[in-house]
Design an enzyme around this catalytic site. Structure first.
Site, short mmCIF file in Angstrom:
data_model
loop_
_atom_site.label_atom_id
_atom_site.label_comp_id
_atom_site.label_asym_id
_atom_site.label_seq_id
_atom_site.Cartn_x
_atom_site.Cartn_y
_atom_site.Cartn_z
N SER A 28 51.69 33.85 50.85
CA SER A 28 50.91 34.73 50.56
C SER A 28 51.50 35.48 49.32
O SER A 28 51.20 36.41 48.71
CB SER A 28 50.40 35.66 51.47
OG SER A 28 51.39 36.33 52.37
N ASN A 115 52.82 42.15 61.60
CA ASN A 115 51.41 42.62 61.75
C ASN A 115 51.13 44.04 61.59
O ASN A 115 50.00 44.26 61.04
CB ASN A 115 50.95 42.37 63.28
CG ASN A 115 50.95 40.62 63.50
OD1 ASN A 115 51.13 39.95 62.66
ND2 ASN A 115 50.85 40.14 64.83
N THR A 160 9.03 53.26 34.57
CA THR A 160 8.90 52.70 35.74
C THR A 160 8.20 51.39 35.52
O THR A 160 7.66 51.16 34.78
CB THR A 160 7.80 53.35 36.59
OG1 THR A 160 6.46 53.42 36.03
CG2 THR A 160 8.24 54.88 36.89
N HIS A 161 8.85 50.38 36.27
CA HIS A 161 8.31 48.89 36.07
C HIS A 161 8.85 48.43 34.88
O HIS A 161 8.43 47.60 34.20
CB HIS A 161 7.01 48.52 36.28
CG HIS A 161 6.23 49.39 37.57
ND1 HIS A 161 6.16 48.56 38.74
CD2 HIS A 161 5.75 50.72 37.53
CE1 HIS A 161 5.68 49.48 39.82
NE2 HIS A 161 5.36 50.66 38.98
N SER A 282 29.05 36.48 16.99
CA SER A 282 28.68 35.25 17.39
C SER A 282 29.52 34.24 16.40
O SER A 282 29.51 34.62 15.21
CB SER A 282 27.35 34.94 17.39
OG SER A 282 26.99 33.60 17.28
N LYS A 288 24.58 38.59 14.77
CA LYS A 288 24.79 39.24 16.15
C LYS A 288 25.76 40.23 16.43
O LYS A 288 27.04 40.27 15.78
CB LYS A 288 25.06 37.79 17.08
CG LYS A 288 24.01 36.94 17.10
CD LYS A 288 22.77 37.29 18.07
CE LYS A 288 23.37 36.68 19.38
NZ LYS A 288 22.24 37.10 20.42
N ASN A 290 26.81 41.63 19.99
CA ASN A 290 26.50 41.54 21.51
C ASN A 290 27.18 42.61 22.26
O ASN A 290 28.36 42.73 22.06
CB ASN A 290 26.84 40.23 21.93
CG ASN A 290 25.92 38.82 21.37
OD1 ASN A 290 25.01 39.40 20.73
ND2 ASN A 290 27.01 37.92 20.95
N GLU A 295 27.50 43.51 29.50
CA GLU A 295 27.11 42.07 30.29
C GLU A 295 28.40 41.67 31.06
O GLU A 295 28.14 41.26 32.26
CB GLU A 295 27.20 40.98 29.33
CG GLU A 295 25.81 40.98 28.48
CD GLU A 295 25.90 40.13 27.32
OE1 GLU A 295 25.55 39.11 27.48
OE2 GLU A 295 26.30 40.51 26.33
N TYR A 322 45.69 39.90 65.71
CA TYR A 322 46.16 39.33 64.58
C TYR A 322 45.70 37.95 64.57
O TYR A 322 46.18 37.15 65.32
CB TYR A 322 47.54 39.76 63.97
CG TYR A 322 47.83 39.13 62.80
CD1 TYR A 322 47.50 39.80 61.58
CD2 TYR A 322 48.31 37.74 62.55
CE1 TYR A 322 47.51 39.22 60.18
CE2 TYR A 322 48.53 37.25 61.34
CZ TYR A 322 48.42 38.00 60.19
OH TYR A 322 48.49 37.27 58.93
N GLN A 327 45.45 37.23 56.56
CA GLN A 327 46.28 37.03 55.50
C GLN A 327 45.54 37.09 54.01
O GLN A 327 45.92 37.60 52.98
CB GLN A 327 47.19 35.64 55.48
CG GLN A 327 48.06 35.60 54.08
CD GLN A 327 49.22 34.74 54.44
OE1 GLN A 327 50.07 34.79 55.11
NE2 GLN A 327 49.05 33.49 53.56
N LYS A 330 43.69 40.21 51.48
CA LYS A 330 44.06 41.08 50.39
C LYS A 330 43.59 40.40 49.19
O LYS A 330 43.40 41.26 48.11
CB LYS A 330 45.63 40.93 50.21
CG LYS A 330 46.24 41.57 51.33
CD LYS A 330 47.55 41.11 51.54
CE LYS A 330 48.05 41.09 53.01
NZ LYS A 330 47.37 40.06 53.97
N1 ARG Z 1 51.81 37.21 55.35
C1 ARG Z 1 50.98 37.74 56.52
C2 ARG Z 1 49.61 38.43 56.09
O1 ARG Z 1 49.57 38.73 55.03
C3 ARG Z 1 51.70 38.61 57.35
C4 ARG Z 1 51.67 38.73 58.73
C5 ARG Z 1 52.10 37.48 59.36
N2 ARG Z 1 51.98 37.52 60.89
C6 ARG Z 1 51.98 36.84 61.59
N3 ARG Z 1 51.95 36.65 62.79
N4 ARG Z 1 51.95 35.48 61.23
O2 ARG Z 1 48.83 38.64 56.82
#
Ligand code: ARG
Length: 474
Positions: A28, A115, A160-161, A282, A288, A290, A295, A322, A327, A330
């Protein structure tokens, strides 16, 4: 063999190196490296706790802090080496720290799990980013206020509409968005209340076997409360969901505004224009210009809403506590943060730079019979005609205008008189006048000019309060 195992933090239990697919699917760091600052701050707070409870000596603590600071500099100077052999940013930092300072680095992870570490880092990240977004909403609100204040006298069609409905002051239209984004601001502040929680000390899921001083870390990190349940602390992602919902609502508001900018800047409407600097041409059609920014922001709203869905779906079937699925939480978070920031900046610039074209607005108002209701109300108030009858008279007049290709302003007096004796003379023109129409909407929250002044004042005060509340949190 020894060399092959050396990078992993769980080296003890494992005989062979991870397969390439395990490493590639498992890493990750390619995205969570964005958490480096929060990871370092979190680690320093954790180290303070370790010092207090006697796991670290003062020398060890100091070398950990110095090492972490050096790592921060390396990352910021682009000198830090990333490898997928180390799964995430947390492992990278710990690995590098141990390389830099030796034995003391190996003590840092005492009484901590990734975790609780990652859950904490993400909360700190949300806090930092939310504060930046709040600042950018303040800038947006400021620009909207200014534009509204400058355009109180400009009457435009309200719809409206998407059919012309009634005349409104342009300030009134703009302030509608002021209040929408003001609610976004308050909602984000509320998400912080739920977000700014200390989860360190939760360990993997059950708590830790040390006399961890969670209050000390709470204080150190400037958070609001301790999580009450270690299982919940490492497995819930409500703080991310709250942020993603708040982000979606910002983009829904932004996207509606963008839709109007796109429509209003078309040749058919022509109410507003954006400067060259905020539009594109364009490659084939020379004429044009734009409204791409609008958009794109409308397009980004789809992504931000999808990110909220992604997170809801990611969570819905997960057993406590967990699971590695988390993971990927994010990815949506980071993307929504980026899209919200750039979108707010985009609409701020569009509003700042947009020019209005009063003649076009006036033309639509007239051709859309925008004061037809006012004319009916005039018959009711001044001529004591029951509203249903008045409505019918005006309906007939509009229909005749359509037949004659005229507006309420330029239809012949004889035509008017053929429908009602009250449709002649000065009082008729007073009844269909655009400014008069807005002035009569004198209820609190209405479009009359005194109400605009009042609303602007209220918006100004509200903005000052928001500013203050943001200042107070720092
Ligand atoms: N890279 C993991 C994450 O972003 C970190 C936590 C990993 N924990 C585990 N028990 N493998 O979630």
């Amino acid at each position: 063999m020894q060399e092959e195992k050396s990078q992993k933090l769980w080296g003890g239990r494992f005989e062979t190196k991870a397969a390439s697919i395990m490493e590639r699917i498992g890493e990750s760091v390619s995205f969570d490296k964005r958490l480096y600052k929060q990871d370092i701050i979190g680690s320093i707070a954790h180290a303070k706790n370790l010092l207090k409870i006697g796991i670290l000596t003062k020398e060890e603590f100091d070398s950990i802090v110095t090492g972490l600071m050096q790592i921060k500099t390396e990352i910021e100077l682009g000198q830090f080496h990333y490898t997928t052999e180390l799964e995430d940013i947390h492992m990278h930092i710990e690995h590098r720290l141990t390389h830099l300072i030796g034995q003391a680095g190996k003590k840092l992870h005492t009484g901590r799990s990734r975790n609780d570490q990652v859950a904490q880092d993400v909360r700190l990240f949300i806090r930092d980013e939310t504060n930046e977004i709040l600042e950018s909403i303040l800038r947006l609100l400021d620009v909207i206020l200014k534009k509204a204040s400058d355009n109180q006298e400009l009457v435009m069609p309200g719809y409206t509409h998407l059919q012309v409905a009634q005349p409104i002051r342009t300030s009134h239209y703009l302030l509608a968005y002021f209040w929408a984004f003001e609610r976004n601001f308050k909602q984000l502040q509320h998400t912080l209340e739920v977000n700014d929680i200390l989860v360190l000390g939760s360990g993997a899921l059950a708590g830790v076997n040390y006399n961890t001083d969670r209050d000390l870390m709470l204080e150190e990190l400037g958070l609001r409360a301790l999580s009450d349940n270690s299982i919940d602390a490492v497995s819930q992602r409500d703080h991310i969901l709250n942020f993603l919902f708040a982000a979606s609502l910002i983009l829904v508001h932004a996207s509606r505004l963008c839709e109007e900018i796109i429509i209003y800047s078309s040749v058919e409407f022509g109410f507003i224009s954006l400067p060259d600097s905020l539009t594109t041409g364009s490659s084939i059609m020379p004429q044009k210009k734009n409204p791409d920014i609008a958009e794109l922001i409308r397009g980004k709203s789809a992504r931000v809403i999808a990110n909220l869905n992604h997170m809801l779906i990611l969570l819905k079937g997960l057993p406590l506590a967990y699971n590695r699925d988390l993971q990927e939480d994010k990815i949506s978070l980071f993307d929504s943060v980026d899209q919200v920031k750039i979108s707010i900046e985009g609409i701020t610039e569009m509003i700042r730079e947009m020019k209005f074209h009063p003649e076009k607005m006036q033309n639509s108002l007239n051709r859309g019979f925008a004061t037809a209701t006012d004319l009916a109300d005039y018959l009711v108030n001044d001529k004591k005609i029951p509203f249903r009858e008045a409505h019918e008279h005006v309906g007939k007049l509009v229909s005749l205008c359509v037949q004659r290709n005229r507006t309420l302003v330029d239809i012949e007096e004889s035509d008017r008189a053929s429908i009602s004796e009250h449709f002649v003379g000065e009082s008729y023109f007073a009844a269909i006048s655009l400014p008069n129409s807005t002035e009569k909407k004198n209820v609190y929250g209405g479009t009359a000019s005194v109400r605009q002044k009042e609303q602007l004042k209220k918006a100004e005060n509200s903005l000052a309060n928001l500013r203050q509340s943001l200042q107070a949190e720092k």
